[in-house]
Design a protein around this motif. Sequence first.
Motif, PDB file in Angstrom:
ATOM      1  N   GLN A 218     -26.724 -21.208  17.279  1.00 27.20           N
ATOM      2  CA  GLN A 218     -26.505 -20.340  18.441  1.00 27.20           C
ATOM      3  C   GLN A 218     -27.824 -19.921  19.088  1.00 27.20           C
ATOM      4  O   GLN A 218     -27.891 -19.710  20.294  1.00 27.20           O
ATOM      5  CB  GLN A 218     -25.718 -19.097  18.027  1.00 27.20           C
ATOM      6  CG  GLN A 218     -24.259 -19.358  17.683  1.00 27.20           C
ATOM      7  CD  GLN A 218     -23.564 -18.102  17.170  1.00 27.20           C
ATOM      8  OE1 GLN A 218     -23.882 -16.979  17.596  1.00 27.20           O
ATOM      9  NE2 GLN A 218     -22.599 -18.284  16.270  1.00 27.20           N
ATOM     10  N   ALA A 219     -28.872 -19.830  18.245  1.00 26.10           N
ATOM     11  CA  ALA A 219     -30.196 -19.437  18.763  1.00 26.10           C
ATOM     12  C   ALA A 219     -31.022 -20.644  19.184  1.00 26.10           C
ATOM     13  O   ALA A 219     -32.171 -20.490  19.589  1.00 26.10           O
ATOM     14  CB  ALA A 219     -30.941 -18.643  17.698  1.00 26.10           C
ATOM     15  N   GLY A 220     -30.413 -21.823  19.106  1.00 23.88           N
ATOM     16  CA  GLY A 220     -31.126 -23.019  19.532  1.00 23.88           C
ATOM     17  C   GLY A 220     -32.155 -23.514  18.525  1.00 23.88           C
ATOM     18  O   GLY A 220     -33.037 -24.304  18.880  1.00 23.88           O
TER      19      GLY A 220
ATOM     20  N   ALA B 166     -36.291 -15.974  18.476  1.00 23.67           N
ATOM     21  CA  ALA B 166     -35.166 -16.684  19.104  1.00 23.67           C
ATOM     22  C   ALA B 166     -33.832 -16.054  18.709  1.00 23.67           C
ATOM     23  O   ALA B 166     -32.920 -15.917  19.538  1.00 23.67           O
ATOM     24  CB  ALA B 166     -35.206 -18.158  18.697  1.00 23.67           C
ATOM     25  N   LEU B 167     -33.704 -15.666  17.468  1.00 28.21           N
ATOM     26  CA  LEU B 167     -32.482 -15.013  17.004  1.00 28.21           C
ATOM     27  C   LEU B 167     -32.304 -13.642  17.655  1.00 28.21           C
ATOM     28  O   LEU B 167     -31.193 -13.282  18.086  1.00 28.21           O
ATOM     29  CB  LEU B 167     -32.508 -14.890  15.478  1.00 28.21           C
ATOM     30  CG  LEU B 167     -32.358 -16.216  14.709  1.00 28.21           C
ATOM     31  CD1 LEU B 167     -32.862 -16.081  13.271  1.00 28.21           C
ATOM     32  CD2 LEU B 167     -30.891 -16.662  14.704  1.00 28.21           C
ATOM     33  N   LYS B 168     -33.381 -12.904  17.719  1.00 28.40           N
ATOM     34  CA  LYS B 168     -33.311 -11.577  18.355  1.00 28.40           C
ATOM     35  C   LYS B 168     -32.882 -11.706  19.820  1.00 28.40           C
ATOM     36  O   LYS B 168     -32.094 -10.884  20.323  1.00 28.40           O
ATOM     37  CB  LYS B 168     -34.685 -10.906  18.283  1.00 28.40           C
ATOM     38  CG  LYS B 168     -35.111 -10.447  16.898  1.00 28.40           C
ATOM     39  CD  LYS B 168     -34.510  -9.114  16.511  1.00 28.40           C
ATOM     40  CE  LYS B 168     -35.122  -7.976  17.310  1.00 28.40           C
ATOM     41  NZ  LYS B 168     -34.622  -6.655  16.849  1.00 28.40           N
ATOM     42  N   ALA B 169     -33.371 -12.739  20.483  1.00 31.75           N
ATOM     43  CA  ALA B 169     -33.047 -12.939  21.898  1.00 31.75           C
ATOM     44  C   ALA B 169     -31.552 -13.193  22.108  1.00 31.75           C
ATOM     45  O   ALA B 169     -31.014 -12.916  23.192  1.00 31.75           O
ATOM     46  CB  ALA B 169     -33.852 -14.107  22.458  1.00 31.75           C
ATOM     47  N   LYS B 170     -30.870 -13.675  21.069  1.00 34.60           N
ATOM     48  CA  LYS B 170     -29.428 -13.918  21.148  1.00 34.60           C
ATOM     49  C   LYS B 170     -28.607 -12.766  20.548  1.00 34.60           C
ATOM     50  O   LYS B 170     -27.391 -12.881  20.395  1.00 34.60           O
ATOM     51  CB  LYS B 170     -29.079 -15.214  20.420  1.00 34.60           C
ATOM     52  CG  LYS B 170     -29.603 -16.463  21.098  1.00 34.60           C
ATOM     53  CD  LYS B 170     -28.914 -16.696  22.442  1.00 34.60           C
ATOM     54  CE  LYS B 170     -29.380 -17.994  23.084  1.00 34.60           C
ATOM     55  NZ  LYS B 170     -28.675 -18.250  24.384  1.00 34.60           N
ATOM     56  N   GLY B 171     -29.281 -11.676  20.229  1.00 33.22           N
ATOM     57  CA  GLY B 171     -28.581 -10.522  19.687  1.00 33.22           C
ATOM     58  C   GLY B 171     -28.159 -10.689  18.233  1.00 33.22           C
ATOM     59  O   GLY B 171     -27.242 -10.000  17.756  1.00 33.22           O
ATOM     60  N   ILE B 172     -28.803 -11.581  17.533  1.00 34.53           N
ATOM     61  CA  ILE B 172     -28.478 -11.857  16.123  1.00 34.53           C
ATOM     62  C   ILE B 172     -29.512 -11.206  15.219  1.00 34.53           C
ATOM     63  O   ILE B 172     -30.725 -11.310  15.469  1.00 34.53           O
ATOM     64  CB  ILE B 172     -28.465 -13.386  15.864  1.00 34.53           C
ATOM     65  CG1 ILE B 172     -27.405 -14.069  16.740  1.00 34.53           C
ATOM     66  CG2 ILE B 172     -28.216 -13.687  14.379  1.00 34.53           C
ATOM     67  CD1 ILE B 172     -27.521 -15.590  16.768  1.00 34.53           C
TER      68      ILE B 172
END
Length: 458
Positions: free
Chosen positions: A192-194, A211-217
């Motif tokens: 999901q975070a690419g 990258a994970l933080k940018a997707k709200g994870i």
Amino acid sequence: MLRKLFFLVSLVLIAAFSLSACGPAATTAAPAAPATQAPAVPVLLPTATAAPVATAAPAKPVKIVWWHISTQDNHKALFQKFADDYTALHPNVTIEITVLENEAFKSKLTTVMQGGEPPDIFQSWGGGVMNEYATAGLLKDITPDLDADGGAWRNTFATGALGVYSYKGKNYGVPWDMGMIGWWYNKDLFAQAGIQAPPATWTELLADVKALKAKGITPIALGGGDKWPGMHMWAYLVTRIGGKANFEGALLRTGSFTDAPFVEAGKKIQELLALQPFQDGFLAATYGDEATVMGNGKAAMELMGQWAPAVEQGNSADKKGIGDKLGFFPFPMVEGGAGAITDAVGGGNGFAVGKNASPEAVDFVKFMTSAENQAALAKIGVAIPVVKGGEVGLSDPLMIQLQKTFAAAQYFQLYYDQALPPAMGSVINDSTQGLFAGSLTPEQCAQAVEDSAKQNLK
């Protein structure tokens, strides 16, 4: 007169015949005896007595005293089978087994060690406690046994795992189970975070966190309140930055716990903390909370040992965990560090050998760590094999991957709170928690550990 003369002639003839019979044998064939010659009287020679058949003296009776802590029924039964199989092959040997719960074992072992009478074979985790017993002369150096026959026994073990039971170049025991700390991750959340592949470097790990933080994870689950989960992260960073020589220098007091790699590890933790990678309330969270977050798919990663998948599953809401979405990767390398990416941090179980152990006791340990017996332990799920060939007993793909990873390690760093004396372990846990809480600087964390080392390492 003629009768008397005939009698005398007869006596002379008899005497002549007698003398000729006693004379040396002729070199040519003797003439045939006249038909009227009396049959020769057979000479009875003494019969040769057969040499007595040598019979080996019966082997001297030997008793082996073995203490272990495997109280689970199937595990206890398998250990008993090992003993039964060995004594069937060696009828002169008896094995006296004592099974104790973990804390009872530690208490009873302390008592017998104070009396100078250790069991022949007993449970050990290697590291600080084992080193203290070795220094006190309570353990047997089995290095010659490992190195006999060109190192035949030694060469069956994963190098790094065997090193856990070595102190100052001598082995006082061997492992029978070993696991390691590594990153467990949620493949779906990575996708999901690419993120296409797990990170191989510290820089890549930080990029993945972003990258994970940018997707709200939530990138990482951490049970900071239990202290030791965070300690493993600091220890791994020290291992990647400083390598084996750095830790051993501090341990043997040719170096210090304030040397650059220990401080630099704290600075790497600060880099990570600046990204706010953990779940809310992580400083007060327990390890159980950490596993719950992972098991319910609410965080992308956790740094934990081989038990993580089972705990995540048990702590998840549906008791299934995230199933085949779970993956594993080793701790990334730190650019410029002296440690190899194959170096591992972890721990497991082993057999220590008491100072009075007989050759038969050492041979029994060798028997228990055969590939066949290692596979048997793996099949019932109580061990990750440390001996080449034992891995055939594993069936879980994740455990197979983990076993291959630690088997490749030339250096295996035992958990710091086991590698060092217990008093130091507590200080390390407290100090690294202070680092995560922001109440201690990297320098202060390292200095606290060094101050404890000065008191506890001789």
